[in-house]
Write an enzyme that holds these catalytic residues in place. Structure first.
Site, mmCIF file in Angstrom:
data_model
loop_
_atom_site.group_PDB
_atom_site.id
_atom_site.type_symbol
_atom_site.label_atom_id
_atom_site.label_comp_id
_atom_site.label_asym_id
_atom_site.label_seq_id
_atom_site.Cartn_x
_atom_site.Cartn_y
_atom_site.Cartn_z
ATOM 1 N N GLY A 117 0.665 -1.123 -0.031
ATOM 2 C CA GLY A 117 0.154 0.230 0.291
ATOM 3 C C GLY A 117 0.776 1.266 0.143
ATOM 4 N N GLN A 118 2.220 1.206 0.205
ATOM 5 C CA GLN A 118 3.153 2.509 0.146
ATOM 6 C C GLN A 118 2.519 3.349 -1.388
ATOM 7 O OE1 GLN A 118 5.127 3.390 2.586
ATOM 8 N NE2 GLN A 118 4.251 0.928 3.309
ATOM 9 N N ARG A 119 2.435 4.890 -0.895
ATOM 10 C CA ARG A 119 2.396 5.693 -2.016
ATOM 11 C C ARG A 119 3.241 5.196 -3.749
ATOM 12 N NH1 ARG A 119 -0.040 10.175 -1.911
ATOM 13 N NH2 ARG A 119 0.071 10.557 0.332
#
Lengths: 185, 373
Positions: free
Chosen positions: A69-71
């Protein structure tokens, strides 16, 4: 006899479901998947890429795609949309500051045509943390009531650490998908 | 074709058709001629009203009259309110087009100099209108959209969202109970979690502060810190750090995520691999905090063993096998405790109660203790 019915037949034979887990970083996606699978959740690194878990759940086989889910890697989520039966959106209920981000990413996701038929389970995770918002509050902030009427969705509060709420959520998801795909059984 | 016409010809029907065509063509021609005559008559009667027929003078008068009126309209458009503005500008644009037509219609008798100067005035007017358009009317943003049928349902709720979001976010974000340190400058901030039921703790918008947290907590959110020092006891969940610059962090946690960090040092003990994203100039070293009872706290949180993960940093902006240029291990001789931290403490002792705190609280970096004994 179209492609859809062929796919349905194949799926019915294998009783497989494809489930996509997404959400902002730090929301607990990997921890949830491991917890459901009965694995150790004490050492989990932030997901660089994705994990796939195949879990037998009641009489169905769930292929759970847990995507980081990291940008930086959110733009790759789209690569996993195809043929998704169930979408699990995980929210960190204690992260009040980024609820705006969370809402925006979810809205973008729901605009996606390839996900338009998928059942949506929203997990309001981290309910065990003092100060976390309740599922009802999360539903308000995410404005779930205004969602497209054709979408099957449900929000469930849970804790990936204690395991509370996880089965309730997945039970609903699997039942909902089954009633759509395996309606002939 | 007509010359070869023969009454006995079986193609007679076809011939009569051509004849019809011919007749209609003649009619159209005569109609055209008629309208042309009328136009020239109209022009004549127009010119009659002026001082002379087809005179340069009359053209110039008419031209400058309409030019003046357009100019005053242009000046007025600035003052009108938004909804009317669009139609006003539209009208000015048609007036300019009319003016252009006027020049074209009269060009056959005007001297070339007059034509040139008239055309120049028109292009100037157009330029002014363009400027005004871009200045006063907001540009329509270009964007790709889904099919029209999909657009409507997604647009309708969106408008509602804006209203709802305002209403709903207020109660959510103004919850006063969320514990934390916020909006401080140049202060020493201390919190002991022992005996409290605090789950999440927020540290945000601090400038030149020192934060000392002892005891266990479930999760810490760190946001927008500048030139700060943060010392924290064990965190049994995760720590999320965003937008920090020129800071020093001493943290122990199960998970640590660092975003948008610049020129900061991290002394970490982590169960998993720490990650950085959109960061540069960040350095890492092992955890080194000491306060009374920290051993017990670390044990309770499952962080009593050094994992060595402080150096296993994943950079989400550097997905290659080669070492990321955005982070490095902090050289041993630059780590706090070997001088810089105690200096910092001494600096702070002048004119503040930091020393009192340090002695009474025994919140000291381990090596500092060695230095004093």
């Amino acid at each position: 006899m179209g492609l859809l019915s062929i796919i349905r037949k194949i799926k019915r034979k294998e009783k497989e479901m494809r489930i996509l887990m997404v959400g902002l970083d730090n929301s607990g996606k990997t921890t949830i998947v491991l917890k459901i699978n009965g694995e150790d959740t004490s050492v989990i690194s932030p997901t660089l890429g994705f994990n796939i878990k195949t879990i037998t759940y009641h009489k169905y086989t769930l292929n759970i795609w847990d995507v980081g889910g990291q940008r930086t890697i959110r733009s790759y989520w789209r690569n996993y949309f195809e043929q998704t039966d169930g979408l699990v959106w995980v929210v960190d209920s204690s992260d009040l500051r980024r609820l705006d981000d969370c809402k925006m990413e979810l809205d973008n996701l729901l605009k996606e045509e390839r996900l338009s038929g998928a059942s949506l389970l929203i997990l309001a995770n981290k309910q065990d943390i003092n100060g976390a918002l309740t599922p009802a509050e999360i539903a308000k902030v995410l404005n779930l009531e205004t969602m497209d009427k054709t979408r099957h969705w449900k929000i469930v509060g849970c804790s990936a650490i204690t395991g509370e709420g996880l089965l309730e959520g997945f039970d609903w998801l699997v039942q909902d998908i089954a009633s759509r795909i395996y309606v002939l059984d | 074709m007509e010359q070869h016409q023969d009454p006995e010809n079986p193609n007679q029907t076809l011939d009569s058709a051509t004849q019809k065509k011919h007749a209609s063509m003649l009619e159209r021609l005569s109609n055209l001629q008629q309208t042309r005559l009328q136009q020239s008559l109209a022009r004549k009667s127009d010119s009659v009203s002026g001082p002379s027929f087809e005179s340069t003078q009359s053209f110039i008068t008419r031209f400058s009259d309409s030019k003046l009126s357009i100019e005053s309209q242009l000046a007025g458009a600035r003052l009108t309110s938004d909804p009317q503005r669009r139609s006003d500008l539209q009208q000015i644009s048609t007036s300019i087009a009319d003016l252009e037509k006027l020049i074209a219609e009269n060009s056959y008798y005007l001297p070339s100099y007059e034509i040139r100067s008239a055309l120049k005035s028109v292009s100037e007017l157009k330029q002014t209108l363009d400027n005004l358009n871009s200045e006063l009317l907001p540009k329509k943003k270009f964007s790709f959209r889904n099919k029209g049928t999909k657009k409507e349902p997604s647009n309708a709720p969106k408008e509602k969202e804006i209203g709802n979001a305002d209403l709903q976010q207020k109660p959510v974000f103004s919850i006063p109970d969320t514990p934390g340190f916020r909006n401080k400058e140049g202060e020493l901030l201390v919190k002991d979690f022992r005996g409290s039921d605090i789950g999440e703790f927020t540290i945000s918008d601090l400038d030149s502060c020192e934060v000392r947290l002892s005891g266990c907590v479930r999760t810490i959110f760190i946001h927008r810190l500048k030139n700060c020092r943060v010392f924290a006891g064990p965190v049994s969940g995760s720590i999320l750090i965003e937008e920090v610059e020129g800071c020093v962090f001493v943290l122990a946690s199960h998970q640590i995520r660092i975003h948008y960090a610049k020129g900061s040092d991290f002394y970490l003990r982590v169960r998993s691999r720490p990650i950085i994203e959109d960061s540069n100039g960040v350095r890492f070293a092992p955890y080194c905090l000491c306060y009374q009872g920290i051993e017990e706290d670390l044990k309770d949180s499952g962080l009593d063993e050094e994992t060595g993960n402080w150096v296993n940093v994943d950079d989400f902006r550097w997905l290659r096998a080669v070492q990321s240029p955005n982070w490095s291990a902090l050289p041993e001789n630059e780590r706090i405790g070997t001088g810089s931290f105690s200096n910092y403490l001494r600096e702070r002792n002048h004119g503040s109660n930091a020393y009192d705190f340090a002695t009474s609280y025994k919140f000291l970096v381990s090596s500092l203790v060695e230095e004093k004994t």
